[in-house]
Design an enzyme around this catalytic site. Structure first.
Site, PDB file in Angstrom:
ATOM      1  N   LEU A  41      11.142 -20.497  -3.641  1.00 56.93           N
ATOM      2  CA  LEU A  41       9.862 -19.242  -3.304  1.00 56.93           C
ATOM      3  C   LEU A  41       8.544 -19.739  -3.919  1.00 56.93           C
ATOM      4  O   LEU A  41       8.946 -20.506  -5.442  1.00 56.93           O
ATOM      5  CB  LEU A  41      11.090 -18.251  -3.372  1.00 56.93           C
ATOM      6  CG  LEU A  41       9.844 -17.055  -3.370  1.00 56.93           C
ATOM      7  CD1 LEU A  41       9.855 -17.332  -1.489  1.00 56.93           C
ATOM      8  CD2 LEU A  41       9.536 -15.671  -3.792  1.00 56.93           C
ATOM      9  N   ARG A  51       1.575  -4.934   6.153  1.00 54.46           N
ATOM     10  CA  ARG A  51       1.346  -4.073   5.312  1.00 54.46           C
ATOM     11  C   ARG A  51       1.688  -2.548   5.730  1.00 54.46           C
ATOM     12  O   ARG A  51       1.895  -2.129   6.328  1.00 54.46           O
ATOM     13  CB  ARG A  51      -0.327  -3.715   5.494  1.00 54.46           C
ATOM     14  CG  ARG A  51      -1.395  -2.443   4.877  1.00 54.46           C
ATOM     15  CD  ARG A  51      -2.643  -2.376   5.132  1.00 54.46           C
ATOM     16  NE  ARG A  51      -3.146  -1.972   4.390  1.00 54.46           N
ATOM     17  CZ  ARG A  51      -4.692  -1.588   4.058  1.00 54.46           C
ATOM     18  NH1 ARG A  51      -5.376  -2.945   4.280  1.00 54.46           N
ATOM     19  NH2 ARG A  51      -4.615  -1.022   2.473  1.00 54.46           N
ATOM     20  N   HIS A  95       2.852   3.707  -8.840  1.00 53.21           N
ATOM     21  CA  HIS A  95       2.521   1.985  -9.161  1.00 53.21           C
ATOM     22  C   HIS A  95       4.186   1.079  -9.731  1.00 53.21           C
ATOM     23  O   HIS A  95       4.387   0.534  -9.608  1.00 53.21           O
ATOM     24  CB  HIS A  95       1.392   2.212 -10.357  1.00 53.21           C
ATOM     25  CG  HIS A  95       0.035   2.031  -9.202  1.00 53.21           C
ATOM     26  ND1 HIS A  95       0.100   1.635  -8.513  1.00 53.21           N
ATOM     27  CD2 HIS A  95      -0.874   2.853  -9.655  1.00 53.21           C
ATOM     28  CE1 HIS A  95      -1.312   2.235  -8.029  1.00 53.21           C
ATOM     29  NE2 HIS A  95      -1.854   2.901  -8.743  1.00 53.21           N
ATOM     30  N   ARG A 148      -5.398  -2.184   8.086  1.00 49.91           N
ATOM     31  CA  ARG A 148      -6.416  -3.327   8.591  1.00 49.91           C
ATOM     32  C   ARG A 148      -6.341  -4.066   6.694  1.00 49.91           C
ATOM     33  O   ARG A 148      -5.188  -4.253   6.167  1.00 49.91           O
ATOM     34  CB  ARG A 148      -7.667  -2.240   7.506  1.00 49.91           C
ATOM     35  CG  ARG A 148      -7.283  -1.354   6.602  1.00 49.91           C
ATOM     36  CD  ARG A 148      -8.931  -0.733   5.996  1.00 49.91           C
ATOM     37  NE  ARG A 148      -7.848   0.202   4.799  1.00 49.91           N
ATOM     38  CZ  ARG A 148      -8.073   1.615   5.765  1.00 49.91           C
ATOM     39  NH1 ARG A 148      -7.736   2.184   6.147  1.00 49.91           N
ATOM     40  NH2 ARG A 148      -7.415   2.345   3.934  1.00 49.91           N
ATOM     41  N   LEU A 149      -7.202  -5.308   7.195  1.00 53.22           N
ATOM     42  CA  LEU A 149      -6.585  -6.456   6.199  1.00 53.22           C
ATOM     43  C   LEU A 149      -7.405  -6.468   5.182  1.00 53.22           C
ATOM     44  O   LEU A 149      -6.810  -6.628   4.511  1.00 53.22           O
ATOM     45  CB  LEU A 149      -7.534  -7.791   7.109  1.00 53.22           C
ATOM     46  CG  LEU A 149      -7.354  -8.750   6.254  1.00 53.22           C
ATOM     47  CD1 LEU A 149      -5.366  -8.992   6.762  1.00 53.22           C
ATOM     48  CD2 LEU A 149      -7.330  -9.797   7.981  1.00 53.22           C
ATOM     49  N   SER A 150      -8.260  -5.444   4.341  1.00 52.74           N
ATOM     50  CA  SER A 150      -8.869  -4.904   3.205  1.00 52.74           C
ATOM     51  C   SER A 150      -9.532  -6.462   2.511  1.00 52.74           C
ATOM     52  O   SER A 150      -8.947  -6.179   1.394  1.00 52.74           O
ATOM     53  CB  SER A 150      -7.703  -3.645   2.370  1.00 52.74           C
ATOM     54  OG  SER A 150      -7.775  -3.080   3.123  1.00 52.74           O
ATOM     55  N   ASP A 163       0.559  -1.410   0.221  1.00 50.89           N
ATOM     56  CA  ASP A 163      -0.351  -0.368   0.127  1.00 50.89           C
ATOM     57  C   ASP A 163       0.467   1.233   0.211  1.00 50.89           C
ATOM     58  O   ASP A 163       2.424   1.341   0.534  1.00 50.89           O
ATOM     59  CB  ASP A 163      -0.977   0.236   1.405  1.00 50.89           C
ATOM     60  CG  ASP A 163      -2.369   1.115   1.123  1.00 50.89           C
ATOM     61  OD1 ASP A 163      -1.868   1.183   0.495  1.00 50.89           O
ATOM     62  OD2 ASP A 163      -3.100   1.618   2.306  1.00 50.89           O
ATOM     63  N   GLY A 164       0.643   2.035  -0.918  1.00 51.49           N
ATOM     64  CA  GLY A 164       1.082   3.653  -0.733  1.00 51.49           C
ATOM     65  C   GLY A 164       1.464   4.030  -2.269  1.00 51.49           C
ATOM     66  O   GLY A 164       2.598   5.300  -1.272  1.00 51.49           O
ATOM     67  N   SER A 191     -11.047  -7.593  -5.265  1.00 49.96           N
ATOM     68  CA  SER A 191     -11.243  -7.710  -5.896  1.00 49.96           C
ATOM     69  C   SER A 191     -12.836  -6.207  -6.463  1.00 49.96           C
ATOM     70  O   SER A 191     -13.339  -5.985  -6.449  1.00 49.96           O
ATOM     71  CB  SER A 191     -12.777  -8.562  -5.650  1.00 49.96           C
ATOM     72  OG  SER A 191     -12.711  -8.568  -4.452  1.00 49.96           O
ATOM     73  N   TRP A 217     -11.423  -2.416  -8.964  1.00 49.51           N
ATOM     74  CA  TRP A 217     -12.192  -2.049 -10.204  1.00 49.51           C
ATOM     75  C   TRP A 217     -12.902  -0.581  -9.700  1.00 49.51           C
ATOM     76  O   TRP A 217     -13.322   0.042 -10.970  1.00 49.51           O
ATOM     77  CB  TRP A 217     -13.180  -3.271 -10.690  1.00 49.51           C
ATOM     78  CG  TRP A 217     -12.416  -4.146 -10.836  1.00 49.51           C
ATOM     79  CD1 TRP A 217     -12.605  -4.940 -10.278  1.00 49.51           C
ATOM     80  CD2 TRP A 217     -11.815  -4.894 -11.798  1.00 49.51           C
ATOM     81  NE1 TRP A 217     -11.927  -6.661 -10.553  1.00 49.51           N
ATOM     82  CE2 TRP A 217     -10.991  -6.213 -12.328  1.00 49.51           C
ATOM     83  CE3 TRP A 217     -10.933  -3.875 -13.422  1.00 49.51           C
ATOM     84  CZ2 TRP A 217     -10.662  -6.816 -12.882  1.00 49.51           C
ATOM     85  CZ3 TRP A 217     -10.545  -4.701 -14.215  1.00 49.51           C
ATOM     86  CH2 TRP A 217     -10.467  -5.983 -13.644  1.00 49.51           C
ATOM     87  N   ARG A 227       0.200   9.188 -10.265  1.00 47.75           N
ATOM     88  CA  ARG A 227      -0.210   7.624  -9.350  1.00 47.75           C
ATOM     89  C   ARG A 227       0.321   6.661 -10.493  1.00 47.75           C
ATOM     90  O   ARG A 227       1.314   5.915 -10.089  1.00 47.75           O
ATOM     91  CB  ARG A 227      -0.950   7.501  -9.363  1.00 47.75           C
ATOM     92  CG  ARG A 227      -2.167   8.629  -8.196  1.00 47.75           C
ATOM     93  CD  ARG A 227      -3.745   8.035  -8.131  1.00 47.75           C
ATOM     94  NE  ARG A 227      -4.193   7.297  -7.146  1.00 47.75           N
ATOM     95  CZ  ARG A 227      -4.313   6.569  -6.274  1.00 47.75           C
ATOM     96  NH1 ARG A 227      -3.344   7.931  -5.605  1.00 47.75           N
ATOM     97  NH2 ARG A 227      -3.671   5.183  -5.981  1.00 47.75           N
TER      98      ARG A 227
HETATM   99  C1  FPP Z   1      -1.831   0.161  -3.322  1.00 45.80           C
HETATM  100  O1  FPP Z   1      -0.842   1.772  -3.256  1.00 45.80           O
HETATM  101  C2  FPP Z   1      -1.217  -0.234  -4.253  1.00 45.80           C
HETATM  102  C3  FPP Z   1      -1.877  -1.045  -5.718  1.00 45.80           C
HETATM  103  C4  FPP Z   1      -3.588  -1.346  -5.678  1.00 45.80           C
HETATM  104  C5  FPP Z   1      -1.362  -2.425  -6.199  1.00 45.80           C
HETATM  105  C6  FPP Z   1       0.008  -2.541  -5.582  1.00 45.80           C
HETATM  106  C7  FPP Z   1       0.421  -2.945  -7.169  1.00 45.80           C
HETATM  107  C8  FPP Z   1       1.732  -3.283  -7.510  1.00 45.80           C
HETATM  108  C9  FPP Z   1       3.354  -2.626  -6.156  1.00 45.80           C
HETATM  109  C10 FPP Z   1       2.725  -2.922  -9.151  1.00 45.80           C
HETATM  110  C11 FPP Z   1       2.142  -4.152  -9.482  1.00 45.80           C
HETATM  111  C12 FPP Z   1       2.339  -5.583  -9.601  1.00 45.80           C
HETATM  112  C13 FPP Z   1       3.116  -6.782  -9.605  1.00 45.80           C
HETATM  113  C14 FPP Z   1       3.000  -7.436  -8.733  1.00 45.80           C
HETATM  114  C15 FPP Z   1       3.790  -6.373 -10.883  1.00 45.80           C
HETATM  115  P1  FPP Z   1      -2.092   2.259  -3.151  1.00 45.80           P
HETATM  116  O2  FPP Z   1      -2.477   3.068  -4.869  1.00 45.80           O
HETATM  117  O3  FPP Z   1      -3.833   2.471  -2.693  1.00 45.80           O
HETATM  118  O4  FPP Z   1      -1.891   3.578  -2.839  1.00 45.80           O
HETATM  119  P2  FPP Z   1      -2.238   5.201  -1.604  1.00 45.80           P
HETATM  120  O5  FPP Z   1      -3.345   4.727  -1.130  1.00 45.80           O
HETATM  121  O6  FPP Z   1      -1.768   6.104  -1.084  1.00 45.80           O
HETATM  122  O7  FPP Z   1      -3.064   5.679  -2.878  1.00 45.80           O
END
Ligand code: FPP
Length: 243
Positions: A132, A189, A38, A195-197, A21-22, A67, A70, A34
Site C-alpha cells: 500500500l 470526504r 483529533h 467541497r474539495l478544499s 473531516d468532522g 496550507s 495554520w 476538540r
Molecule cells: C478536520 O476536522 C480534520 C483535520 C483538520 C485534521 C485531520 C487530522 C487527523 C485525522 C489526525 C492526525 C492525522 C494523522 C495522519 C495522524 P475538523 O477539525 O475540521 O472538524 P470540524 O469541521 O468538525 O470542526
C-alpha cells in the site's frame, strides 16, 4: 433449481483519497475537547490504513493538514502537530509489517525541523514497501502545488530545456508533488461537507466523489466498504459516452 454463479467481487479502486473531516464536531457531540476529536481521528487513520491493506487498495492519500489550517488557534495546531509526531513514531513498525510505503506531500519546510526529520526517516525506512502506498498531505495546498509546477516549467523554458510548444499534461505532472502516483479513482470526504478544499485539484479531474455523513473519528472499514460499493455503481465515462 437453477444455480446462479456468484459474480466475482469487482476490483477495489486503485487509489482512494480522503478528506478527513468532522473531528471537531465529533468532539462536540461527545462533550469532549476538540483535541480528543483529533486523537480519535488519528485512530481512524490507523483503522483505515489497515482496512486498505486488507482490501488490496494500492494507493491511499489522506489530507491531514492543509496550507490553510495554520489559521486555527495555536493550541489546536500544536495538538495536530503533536499527533503527527506521535503517528510518525508509533506507526512505523506496523507500516513496515504490513508492507506500507509512507510518503508525505506538501510544504515540509514550513513544519518543525523534528517533524521534517521524522518524515524523512519514515519515508526512507518504508521506501522498499509496495503493498500500500500511503501518502499523507501535510501543509498541502492544491493551488500552490499547481503554481509550483507552472513555475518549474517556466524555469525550464527560460533555461532552454523545454520548448513551450511541447508543453503537455505529462510534462506538467512531472512538476507535481504526486508525480508517479496514479490519479485518485475515489475521493471520499466525511462529515457531510461537499467541497474539495484545495485538495488534489489537478489530480481529481476524473475522480468519483463520495460524500458521507460519518464524522471522521467514526470512519473505518465498514464506511470504506460502503463508499467503495457506491463507487462501483458509478459509470466512469471520462467525458465519453456510455460504453
Ligand atoms: C478536520 O476536522 C480534520 C483535520 C483538520 C485534521 C485531520 C487530522 C487527523 C485525522 C489526525 C492526525 C492525522 C494523522 C495522519 C495522524 P475538523 O477539525 O475540521 O472538524 P470540524 O469541521 O468538525 O470542526
Amino acid at each position: 433449481m437453477e444455480i446462479v454463479a456468484a459474480r466475482p467481487a469487482p476490483d477495489p479502486p486503485r487509489h482512494v483519497a480522503i478528506i478527513m473531516d468532522g473531528n471537531g464536531r465529533w468532539a462536540l457531540n461527545h462533550a469532549l475537547p476538540r483535541a480528543e476529536g483529533h486523537r480519535r481521528g488519528a485512530s481512524a487513520v490507523r483503522q483505515t490504513v489497515r482496512a486498505c491493506v486488507e482490501l488490496g487498495i494500492r494507493y491511499l492519500t489522506l489530507f491531514a493538514f492543509s496550507s490553510e489550517n495554520w489559521k486555527r488557534p495555536k493550541g489546536e495546531v500544536q495538538t495536530l502537530m503533536d499527533l503527527l509526531r506521535f503517528y510518525l513514531k508509533s506507526e512505523i513498525e506496523e507500516l513496515e509489517r504490513n508492507g506500507v510505503r509512507l510518503r508525505v506531500i506538501g510544504d515540509r519546510d514550513g513544519l518543525d525541523r523534528d517533524i521534517q526529520n521524522l518524515i524523512l526517516f519514515a519515508e526512507q525506512r518504508t521506501e522498499g514497501n509496495a503493498r500500500l502506498n500511503l501518502t499523507i498531505a501535510l501543509n498541502y495546498g492544491g493551488r500552490r502545488e499547481i503554481l509550483a509546477a507552472v513555475e518549474a516549467m517556466i524555469r525550464s523554458a527560460v533555461a532552454g530545456k523545454l520548448d513551450p510548444g511541447c508543453v503537455n499534461e505529462q510534462k506538467f505532472e512531472e512538476g507535481l508533488e504526486t508525480h508517479g502516483l496514479p490519479d485518485p479513482d475515489l475521493l471520499i470526504r466525511t462529515s457531510g461537507e461537499c467541497r474539495l478544499s484545495n485538495f488534489l485539484l489537478w489530480q481529481c479531474a476524473y475522480s468519483e466523489f463520495v460524500f458521507t455523513q460519518t464524522l471522521w473519528p467514526d470512519f473505518g472499514k465498514a464506511e470504506l466498504l460502503s463508499a467503495i460499493e457506491e463507487f462501483h455503481q458509478r459509470e466512469r465515462r471520462y467525458g465519453g459516452t456510455r460504453g
